[in-house]
Write a protein that holds these residues in place. Structure first.
Motif, PDB file in Angstrom:
ATOM      1  N   ASN A  17       0.838  -1.202   0.000  1.00 61.26           N
ATOM      2  CA  ASN A  17       0.000   0.000   0.000  1.00 61.26           C
ATOM      3  C   ASN A  17       0.873   1.253   0.000  1.00 61.26           C
ATOM      4  OD1 ASN A  17       0.938   0.280   2.622  1.00 61.26           O
ATOM      5  ND2 ASN A  17      -0.943  -0.514   3.538  1.00 61.26           N
ATOM      6  N   ALA A  18       0.210   2.424  -0.026  1.00 59.89           N
ATOM      7  CA  ALA A  18       0.937   3.693  -0.120  1.00 59.89           C
ATOM      8  C   ALA A  18       1.790   3.940   1.114  1.00 59.89           C
ATOM      9  CB  ALA A  18      -0.054   4.838  -0.317  1.00 59.89           C
ATOM     10  N   THR A  19       1.309   3.505   2.278  1.00 57.05           N
ATOM     11  CA  THR A  19       2.059   3.725   3.512  1.00 57.05           C
ATOM     12  C   THR A  19       3.396   3.005   3.479  1.00 57.05           C
ATOM     13  OG1 THR A  19       0.004   3.945   4.782  1.00 57.05           O
ATOM     14  CG2 THR A  19       2.023   3.470   6.019  1.00 57.05           C
ATOM     15  N   ALA A  20       3.378   1.753   3.030  1.00 61.63           N
ATOM     16  CA  ALA A  20       4.620   0.979   2.945  1.00 61.63           C
ATOM     17  C   ALA A  20       5.551   1.558   1.889  1.00 61.63           C
ATOM     18  CB  ALA A  20       4.293  -0.482   2.636  1.00 61.63           C
ATOM     19  N   LEU A  21       4.974   2.001   0.774  1.00 58.95           N
ATOM     20  CA  LEU A  21       5.803   2.554  -0.300  1.00 58.95           C
ATOM     21  C   LEU A  21       6.481   3.848   0.133  1.00 58.95           C
ATOM     22  CD1 LEU A  21       6.780   2.414  -3.236  1.00 58.95           C
ATOM     23  CD2 LEU A  21       4.735   3.712  -3.891  1.00 58.95           C
ATOM     24  N   ARG A  22       5.734   4.742   0.758  1.00 58.35           N
ATOM     25  CA  ARG A  22       6.336   6.015   1.173  1.00 58.35           C
ATOM     26  C   ARG A  22       7.391   5.806   2.247  1.00 58.35           C
ATOM     27  NH1 ARG A  22       4.875   8.442   5.816  1.00 58.35           N
ATOM     28  NH2 ARG A  22       3.074   7.685   6.992  1.00 58.35           N
ATOM     29  N   ALA A  23       7.185   4.792   3.115  1.00 59.80           N
ATOM     30  CA  ALA A  23       8.181   4.495   4.137  1.00 59.80           C
ATOM     31  C   ALA A  23       9.471   3.987   3.499  1.00 59.80           C
ATOM     32  CB  ALA A  23       7.636   3.463   5.122  1.00 59.80           C
ATOM     33  N   HIS A  24       9.323   3.181   2.467  1.00 57.77           N
ATOM     34  CA  HIS A  24      10.506   2.656   1.787  1.00 57.77           C
ATOM     35  C   HIS A  24      11.234   3.750   1.000  1.00 57.77           C
ATOM     36  CE1 HIS A  24      13.056  -0.451   0.118  1.00 57.77           C
ATOM     37  NE2 HIS A  24      12.858   0.065  -1.087  1.00 57.77           N
ATOM     38  N   LEU A  25      10.456   4.658   0.413  1.00 58.34           N
ATOM     39  CA  LEU A  25      11.055   5.740  -0.375  1.00 58.34           C
ATOM     40  C   LEU A  25      11.560   6.881   0.505  1.00 58.34           C
ATOM     41  CD1 LEU A  25       8.519   5.973  -3.339  1.00 58.34           C
ATOM     42  CD2 LEU A  25      10.942   5.412  -3.534  1.00 58.34           C
ATOM     43  N   GLY A  26      11.005   6.991   1.699  1.00 56.45           N
ATOM     44  CA  GLY A  26      11.401   8.089   2.570  1.00 56.45           C
ATOM     45  C   GLY A  26      10.767   9.400   2.174  1.00 56.45           C
ATOM     46  N   VAL A  27       9.534   9.337   1.639  1.00 57.68           N
ATOM     47  CA  VAL A  27       8.829  10.544   1.222  1.00 57.68           C
ATOM     48  C   VAL A  27       7.493  10.604   1.953  1.00 57.68           C
ATOM     49  CG1 VAL A  27       9.920  10.564  -1.033  1.00 57.68           C
ATOM     50  CG2 VAL A  27       7.733   9.378  -0.754  1.00 57.68           C
ATOM     51  N   SER A  28       6.776  11.700   1.769  1.00 58.55           N
ATOM     52  CA  SER A  28       5.481  11.864   2.430  1.00 58.55           C
ATOM     53  C   SER A  28       4.383  11.170   1.648  1.00 58.55           C
ATOM     54  CB  SER A  28       5.153  13.351   2.567  1.00 58.55           C
ATOM     55  OG  SER A  28       4.978  13.925   1.278  1.00 58.55           O
ATOM     56  N   GLY A  29       3.251  10.961   2.339  1.00 60.61           N
ATOM     57  CA  GLY A  29       2.102  10.382   1.665  1.00 60.61           C
ATOM     58  C   GLY A  29       1.591  11.286   0.562  1.00 60.61           C
ATOM     59  N   ALA A  30       1.724  12.603   0.770  1.00 58.85           N
ATOM     60  CA  ALA A  30       1.282  13.554  -0.251  1.00 58.85           C
ATOM     61  C   ALA A  30       2.100  13.402  -1.529  1.00 58.85           C
ATOM     62  CB  ALA A  30       1.401  14.979   0.278  1.00 58.85           C
ATOM     63  N   ALA A  31       3.377  13.089  -1.385  1.00 56.81           N
ATOM     64  CA  ALA A  31       4.231  12.913  -2.565  1.00 56.81           C
ATOM     65  C   ALA A  31       3.787  11.698  -3.370  1.00 56.81           C
ATOM     66  CB  ALA A  31       5.682  12.765  -2.139  1.00 56.81           C
ATOM     67  N   ILE A  32       3.407  10.621  -2.667  1.00 59.95           N
ATOM     68  CA  ILE A  32       2.920   9.424  -3.346  1.00 59.95           C
ATOM     69  C   ILE A  32       1.611   9.724  -4.059  1.00 59.95           C
ATOM     70  CG2 ILE A  32       2.119   7.056  -3.034  1.00 59.95           C
ATOM     71  CD1 ILE A  32       5.109   7.376  -2.630  1.00 59.95           C
ATOM     72  N   THR A  33       0.706  10.417  -3.370  1.00 60.47           N
ATOM     73  CA  THR A  33      -0.592  10.757  -3.956  1.00 60.47           C
ATOM     74  C   THR A  33      -0.427  11.636  -5.193  1.00 60.47           C
ATOM     75  OG1 THR A  33      -1.651  10.637  -1.788  1.00 60.47           O
ATOM     76  CG2 THR A  33      -2.824  11.837  -3.515  1.00 60.47           C
ATOM     77  N   LYS A  34       0.430  12.633  -5.077  1.00 64.78           N
ATOM     78  CA  LYS A  34       0.656  13.548  -6.203  1.00 64.78           C
ATOM     79  C   LYS A  34       1.235  12.810  -7.403  1.00 64.78           C
ATOM     80  CE  LYS A  34       3.034  17.869  -7.370  1.00 64.78           C
ATOM     81  NZ  LYS A  34       3.941  18.940  -6.861  1.00 64.78           N
ATOM     82  N   ALA A  35       2.197  11.932  -7.156  1.00 59.39           N
ATOM     83  CA  ALA A  35       2.818  11.175  -8.250  1.00 59.39           C
ATOM     84  C   ALA A  35       1.810  10.240  -8.903  1.00 59.39           C
ATOM     85  CB  ALA A  35       4.009  10.389  -7.723  1.00 59.39           C
ATOM     86  N   THR A  36       0.910   9.700  -8.109  1.00 62.82           N
ATOM     87  CA  THR A  36      -0.097   8.771  -8.642  1.00 62.82           C
ATOM     88  C   THR A  36      -1.089   9.504  -9.535  1.00 62.82           C
ATOM     89  OG1 THR A  36       0.093   7.363  -6.677  1.00 62.82           O
ATOM     90  CG2 THR A  36      -1.866   7.085  -8.051  1.00 62.82           C
ATOM     91  N   TYR A  37      -1.636  10.606  -9.035  1.00 59.17           N
ATOM     92  CA  TYR A  37      -2.665  11.315  -9.791  1.00 59.17           C
ATOM     93  C   TYR A  37      -2.103  12.093 -10.975  1.00 59.17           C
ATOM     94  CZ  TYR A  37      -6.273  10.046  -6.460  1.00 59.17           C
ATOM     95  OH  TYR A  37      -7.166   9.332  -5.699  1.00 59.17           O
ATOM     96  N   SER A  38      -0.820  12.333 -10.983  1.00 57.80           N
ATOM     97  CA  SER A  38      -0.204  13.007 -12.138  1.00 57.80           C
ATOM     98  C   SER A  38       0.218  12.011 -13.216  1.00 57.80           C
ATOM     99  CB  SER A  38       1.017  13.814 -11.684  1.00 57.80           C
ATOM    100  OG  SER A  38       2.046  12.952 -11.219  1.00 57.80           O
TER     101      SER A  38
END
Length: 233
Positions: A17-38
């Motif tokens: 899920n997004a939580t695990a991905l952002r933890a692995h990348l070291g970024v915020s949840g907003a960064a994951i959301t923005k990258a997904t919707y863009s």
């Protein structure tokens, strides 16, 4: 892009899920959301129809498609390693610093980031100086304190040409005046008028020529001057 379960063969164990991905990348949840919707980050539906991310491919995709042009703050991972805003901006185009792990925290790597930060700070300072200088020049131009160099050169040339023309025609009226003055003195002293005329017949031309050469030399001396010796005798 979102891939339904029928369009991919990844088992649920390969997805996160997004939580695990952002933890692995070291970024915020907003960064994951923005990258997904863009459209910079794909999602994959699991067996329950929930949109997930691939544990390996999504990490690679996020790093490859990261928008590095407008980085202003460090990621969560970078912040944990002590990066400030300027350091994050300085290393934004270096994928080595995308997700600082414990290994990246070695002195050599942090020194490299610090050097990049210093270079960026200098670059920004130079840019600000040049922008301030440009703003001042624009203000000077608007207030009439700054003029076009080409226009000044043309005006100076015109003034110079006028001065040259006036100086080089001085002899044509000054020589006859000088000769006339001395003729009056000689006649007043009792010298015969015809003798005065005979003595001064060629004087106007000769005196005029001397004046012309003197004016020409004066102009030449002026053109040899520069801003360093213009006031020298």
């Amino acid at each position: 892009m979102n891939y339904p379960k029928s369009k991919h063969s990844y088992p649920d164990a390969d997805l996160c899920n997004a939580t695990a991905l952002r933890a692995h990348l070291g970024v915020s949840g907003a960064a994951i959301t923005k990258a997904t919707y863009s459209g910079r980050l794909d999602t994959y539906e699991n067996s329950k129809g929930k949109r997930m991310y691939h544990r390996i491919l999504s990490v690679q995709q996020f790093r490859e498609n990261r928008d590095r042009r407008h980085v202003t703050t460090p990621t969560q991972g970078q912040r944990r390693m002590g990066f400030d805003d300027l350091t994050a901006q300085a290393v934004a185009h270096d994928a080595e610093f995308d997700m600082p792990s414990e290994a990246v925290g070695e002195l050599q790597d942090l020194d490299a980031a610090a050097l990049k930060r210093g270079d960026l700070a200098v670059s920004k300072a130079e840019k600000e100086f040049q922008m301030a200088r440009l703003a001042k020049l624009r203000a000077d131009e608007m207030e009439g304190r700054l003029v076009d160099k080409a226009k000044v050169a043309i005006k100076v040339y015109q003034i110079g040409a006028d001065v040259q023309e006036k100086i080089m025609t001085v002899y044509s009226w000054l020589a006859p005046e000088i000769v006339g003055y001395f003729r009056e003195l000689m006649v007043a002293s009792g010298m015969e008028n015809q003798k005065v005329v005979d003595l001064t017949m060629e004087s106007s031309h000769e005196i005029g020529e001397k004046i012309r050469r003197a004016c020409l030399q004066a102009l030449k001396d002026l053109t040899d001057k520069n801003e360093a010796n213009i006031l020298d005798g």
